[in-house]
Scaffold this motif. Structure first.
Motif, mmCIF file in Angstrom:
data_model
loop_
_atom_site.group_PDB
_atom_site.id
_atom_site.type_symbol
_atom_site.label_atom_id
_atom_site.label_comp_id
_atom_site.label_asym_id
_atom_site.label_seq_id
_atom_site.Cartn_x
_atom_site.Cartn_y
_atom_site.Cartn_z
ATOM 1 N N GLY A 1 -0.106 4.711 0.193
ATOM 2 C CA GLY A 1 -1.647 4.674 1.118
ATOM 3 C C GLY A 1 -1.177 4.175 2.492
ATOM 4 N N THR A 2 -1.485 3.706 2.964
ATOM 5 C CA THR A 2 -1.415 3.154 4.976
ATOM 6 C C THR A 2 -3.173 2.221 4.808
ATOM 7 N N LYS B 1 0.789 -1.008 0.508
ATOM 8 C CA LYS B 1 0.272 0.262 -0.216
ATOM 9 C C LYS B 1 0.681 1.743 0.021
#
Length: 135
Positions: free
Chosen positions: A120-121, A115
């Motif tokens: 992203g996370t 991710k």
């Protein structure tokens, strides 16, 4: 695409951070320390803290399993003074729990690493609240 002071993309450094967490905590913590001290990107700093929280949390869980093992060792030693009986953790659950925790940690870090490539996370209310409170 935004770059770090090393000339690498932010997403790649974030992914490396999580992947290093799977491989070994020493390079992961060294990279996290570098990020926290020298990089200015807020997402990257939060990723470094999130990786540290994940690795330390699983370390604490594994330490808890070790305490359970030690408790059974003490119990076994005390009973062996009176009776020659072996006392162990039932069904070898301690070892199974250790394997499950290691696998779960690696899966979480690998998913977070992939991710991170796109900046992203992984959403975790508990960890995100801790990060937002202290950063």
């Amino acid at each position: 695409m935004e770059k770090t002071k090393l000339g690498l993309s932010i997403g790649l450094v974030g992914a490396a951070l999580y992947f290093f967490g799977c491989i070994s905590v020493i390079p992961a913590f060294l990279l996290a320390g570098y990020i926290l001290l020298f990089e200015e990107n807020a997402w990257l700093k939060k990723s470094a803290v999130k990786m540290i929280i994940i690795v330390v949390s699983f370390g604490l869980l594994l330490a808890g399993v070790g305490i359970i093992q030690n408790g059974f060792d003490v119990l076994r030693t005390g009973i062996n003074l009176i009776l020659p009986i072996t006392v162990k953790v039932p069904l070898n659950l301690d070892q199974i729990l250790i394997y499950v925790l290691h696998i779960l940690q690696d899966v979480i870090l690998i998913i977070a690493g992939f991710k991170a490539l796109s900046m992203g996370t992984i959403k975790s209310n508990f960890i995100d609240k801790i990060i937002d409170k202290h950063m």
